[in-house]
Scaffold this active site. Structure first.
Site, short mmCIF file in Angstrom:
data_model
loop_
_atom_site.label_atom_id
_atom_site.label_comp_id
_atom_site.label_asym_id
_atom_site.label_seq_id
_atom_site.Cartn_x
_atom_site.Cartn_y
_atom_site.Cartn_z
N ARG A 12 -9.84 5.74 -4.47
CA ARG A 12 -9.71 4.38 -3.70
C ARG A 12 -10.39 3.51 -5.22
O ARG A 12 -11.05 3.45 -5.81
CB ARG A 12 -10.25 4.46 -2.16
CG ARG A 12 -10.57 2.96 -1.48
CD ARG A 12 -8.45 3.56 -0.89
NE ARG A 12 -8.99 2.12 -0.20
CZ ARG A 12 -7.82 1.93 0.88
NH1 ARG A 12 -6.55 2.39 -0.16
NH2 ARG A 12 -7.58 0.44 1.70
N THR A 26 2.94 2.89 1.81
CA THR A 26 2.00 3.85 0.74
C THR A 26 3.26 5.43 0.59
O THR A 26 4.16 4.94 1.18
CB THR A 26 1.34 4.35 1.69
OG1 THR A 26 0.16 3.63 1.97
CG2 THR A 26 0.00 5.35 1.19
N THR A 56 -1.47 5.20 -2.78
CA THR A 56 -1.13 3.76 -2.87
C THR A 56 -1.20 2.23 -3.78
O THR A 56 -2.33 2.83 -4.50
CB THR A 56 -1.44 3.18 -0.91
OG1 THR A 56 -0.86 2.12 -0.57
CG2 THR A 56 -3.20 3.47 -1.00
N ASN A 110 -0.95 -0.62 -1.78
CA ASN A 110 -0.85 -1.00 -0.65
C ASN A 110 0.18 -1.61 0.42
O ASN A 110 1.14 -0.43 -0.03
CB ASN A 110 -1.60 -2.02 0.04
CG ASN A 110 -2.39 -2.86 0.97
OD1 ASN A 110 -2.22 -2.21 1.46
ND2 ASN A 110 -2.71 -3.97 1.25
N GLN A 120 -4.78 -4.14 -2.88
CA GLN A 120 -5.65 -3.31 -1.92
C GLN A 120 -6.48 -4.39 -1.79
O GLN A 120 -7.06 -3.22 -0.71
CB GLN A 120 -5.73 -1.69 -2.63
CG GLN A 120 -6.12 -1.00 -1.95
CD GLN A 120 -5.24 -0.18 -1.60
OE1 GLN A 120 -4.41 -0.11 -0.67
NE2 GLN A 120 -4.10 -0.09 -2.24
N ASP A 127 -7.28 -4.65 1.87
CA ASP A 127 -7.34 -3.64 2.98
C ASP A 127 -8.88 -4.32 3.28
O ASP A 127 -9.77 -3.55 4.29
CB ASP A 127 -7.70 -2.78 2.46
CG ASP A 127 -6.27 -2.09 3.14
OD1 ASP A 127 -5.18 -2.72 3.87
OD2 ASP A 127 -5.80 -0.81 2.41
N SER A 152 -9.97 2.07 4.34
CA SER A 152 -8.05 3.40 4.36
C SER A 152 -7.72 3.35 5.85
O SER A 152 -9.39 3.87 6.41
CB SER A 152 -7.84 3.59 2.63
OG SER A 152 -7.02 4.36 3.20
N GLY A 184 2.15 4.02 6.04
CA GLY A 184 2.17 2.97 7.26
C GLY A 184 0.73 2.55 7.70
O GLY A 184 0.88 2.36 9.01
N GLY A 185 0.34 2.12 6.78
CA GLY A 185 -1.04 1.00 6.99
C GLY A 185 -1.65 2.50 8.28
O GLY A 185 -1.60 3.75 8.91
#
Ligand code: GLY
Length: 599
Positions: A141, A410, A428, A430, A449, A452, A481, A503-504
């Site tokens: 990440r 993503t 991703t 984002n 990102q 997030d 995430s 898809g979040g």
């Protein structure tokens, strides 16, 4: 050959293009199902009561039919959002690579052929389950730059700016560190071998398909704001379907990584180029940020659901914990209501609601915040939540519950090899095309990102959602995430499924529903992927259903129970694989582009 099911979604010229491209490169041997029965049929686990259930029926008017084919392959399989990336991974396994080699090849290939989300300017997670029992996850990440701070996006008028588009929205990328580390530790081939397909496609070009064309078209305005305009919108037009698309700057970057490893990206000339472009553009990522970045090896989060073991992502993702909490709540239901029924939607939605309430306030980067992972993923804790569900009425989400949201785009890819090792990877930038920033000197898109994080703790963000203090911006911290790469094992410890999504927050619900559709309702993978989905993230306090997925009478009943019902055109983008007699079924998301390809 590209999966039959995927070809059906593409326009005729594209089918022709893919066929041409398949002729230029020998295709992996992949056969559309139904497959001939193999000589030796290994047992495939299916819950007994799922076999006794009445067959699942999709609502009249639902966009997908049942009983569509999956891709069958005997040995290995890759399911991703880009046929050429799946093909790259399958080719690597045919050369003798294992699932990790194939996943890394697919990841780098996605950075070339699916640049809206495949990336080397973003980050992700990889869950590795080797056939010999070793299992580990790589957390790559992004982290907040050293110059990042809690209120960096807050303006004097109380609104926020800069966390979604442009130079200041990027976290320090982790993708190269993660992919290189995974391949070095678990791969069988050399880094140069697994990166070769990506380098070749960047250098020599590939034929633009309808997936890339559609993606550029949708994000044209964002891309046109930055240097990617020259690359993806040549002469002010979207890359044409069937044209050959070359990315020499990206080829040079990938070639350097193949030769010199992640060091050249984080400390060498690529780091110099990134830092110089950041400075010129007004970004805050420096050479010190890049030099400090490390991918983290972690123990996977492991939980059980009935006879199955699930291997998923611990924090810094909320994916594993939220899936575990949801499934632990559901597991207390001895006789699961039938798929699509009012009782099932109410129970599933109530379980998600409770799990998301915890997720939204209690999860964050464990290096910065004491995350109660063991408690939230425990069966005992879930029993209390299950017992508190009112079977006849919706429970309102407390208005004070904190809420987070992640970007909507993503990409996930699932891989299995002939030994039965599996890799689930979600990566991703984002949002689609990330921050919009394209680094011309090194040829890739940068993430957004930073959004997030809770960019404005305690205040609604641009989506009207309130975010939590646990996830506030701090230098070097990973933003929370929802990515949920997951491997499912049977009672014998064999890989049964690999799944994950884009898809979040809907990643969590879609991934868990595809898995539940298979192991709870006995659906073939193709049906499990095509079945209508639902989502509940606690706030906004509503059940979100896919449009036309459920009959009007069901929706009326849910409303009568007090649910606020909303509709979405599609929920998430899953790529999954399932063990079947004699091999594997692979299915790429029917709501999107992609292909499952095996050999
Ligand atoms: N940016 C989407 C996620 O990490 O969940």
């Amino acid at each position: 050959m590209v999966a039959f099911a995927s070809l059906r979604r593409l326009s005729l010229p594209v089918v022709a293009i893919l066929a041409i491209s398949a002729c230029r490169t020998p295709p992996p041997a992949t056969t559309p199902v139904p497959a001939a029965p193999p000589a030796v049929v290994p047992a495939v686990s299916v819950r007994e009561d799922s076999v006794r259930r009445p067959a699942v029926v999709f609502a009249d008017g639902w966009r997908f039919a049942k009983n569509e084919p999956a891709t069958f392959a005997e040995h290995g399989m890759v399911s991703s959002n880009a046929p050429l990336a799946s093909s790259a991974g399958a080719d690597i396994m045919k050369m003798g690579g294992n699932a990790v080699d194939a996943a890394v090849a697919t990841g780098f290939a996605l950075a070339v052929v699916w640049p809206e989300a495949g990336n080397i300017g973003g980050g992700g997670y990889m869950v590795i389950q080797m056939a010999d029992g070793r299992r580990e996850v790589v957390d790559y990440r992004e982290v907040a730059p050293l110059a990042g701070s809690r209120d960096m996006y807050l303006k004097p008028d109380g609104t926020t700016d800069g966390s979604i588009i442009g130079w200041r929205s990027s976290g320090v990328p982790g993708a190269v560190a993660g992919l290189v580390a995974a391949q070095a530790k678990y791969g069988k081939l050399t880094r140069a071998q697994v990166m070769a397909p990506a380098i070749r496609m960047a250098r020599d070009g590939f034929l633009v398909d309808s997936g890339l064309f559609t993606s550029v078209t949708r994000s044209r305005a964002l891309i046109a704001r930055f240097a990617g305009k020259e690359v993806f919108l040549p002469r002010d037009s979207v890359l044409a379907i069937g044209s050959t698309f070359r990315q020499p700057a990206l080829a040079r970057t990938l070639d350097a990584i193949a030769r010199d490893g992640a060091d050249v990206y984080y400390r060498g000339w690529i780091a110099d180029s990134i830092a110089a472009e950041e400075k010129r553009g007004g970004g805050i990522i420096t050479k010190a940020d890049l030099a400090k970045y490390t991918a983290r090896w972690r123990e996977p989060l492991v939980w059980t659901y009935r006879d199955y073991t699930l291997v998923g992502m611990p924090p810094s993702s909320s994916g594993g914990v939220t899936m575990a909490e949801t499934m632990n709540i559901l597991e207390h239901e001895a006789h699961m209501p039938s798929f699509g029924s009012v009782a099932y939607l109410h129970l599933l939605g109530s379980a998600y609601q409770r799990a998301f309430i915890d997720r939204n306030s209690k999860l964050a980067d464990p290096d910065f915040y004491p995350v109660p992972t063991a408690q939230l993923a425990s069966k005992t804790y879930a029993r209390g939540l299950f017992n508190a569900i009112d079977r006849t009425h919706a429970t309102p989400t407390p208005a004070v519950t904190q809420q987070m949201v992640e970007g909507l785009h993503t990409t996930h890819y699932s891989v299995v090899d002939g030994d039965g090792s599996a890799v689930a990877t979600t990566t991703t930038l984002n949002n689609s095309w990330g921050s919009g920033v394209y680094l011309a000197s090194v040829g890739f898109m940068m993430n957004d990102q930073m959004d997030d994080f809770a960019v404005q703790p305690g205040k609604p963000n641009m989506f009207g959602l309130v975010q939590g203090e646990a996830n506030k911006i701090e230098p070097g911290k990973r933003m929370l995430s929802a990515m949920s790469p997951t491997v499912v094992l049977d009672a014998q410890g064999r890989v049964q499924m690999v799944a994950g999504a884009a898809g979040g927050p809907r990643i969590i619900s879609a991934t868990s529903q595809v898995i539940l559709n298979v192991i709870e309702f006995g659906m073939p993978l193709a049906d499990a992927m095509r079945a209508p989905r639902m989502h509940n993230q606690a706030l906004p306090d509503e059940l979100r259903l896919e449009t036309n997925g459920y009959p009007a009478t069901t929706i009326d009943s849910l409303r009568a129970m007090g649910h606020s019902v909303a509709f979405l055109g599609g929920i998430a983008n899953v790529n999954a694989i399932r063990r079947v007699p004699g091999g594997w079924h692979g299915v790429s998301e029917p709501r999107a582009f992609g292909a499952a390809i095996g050999y």
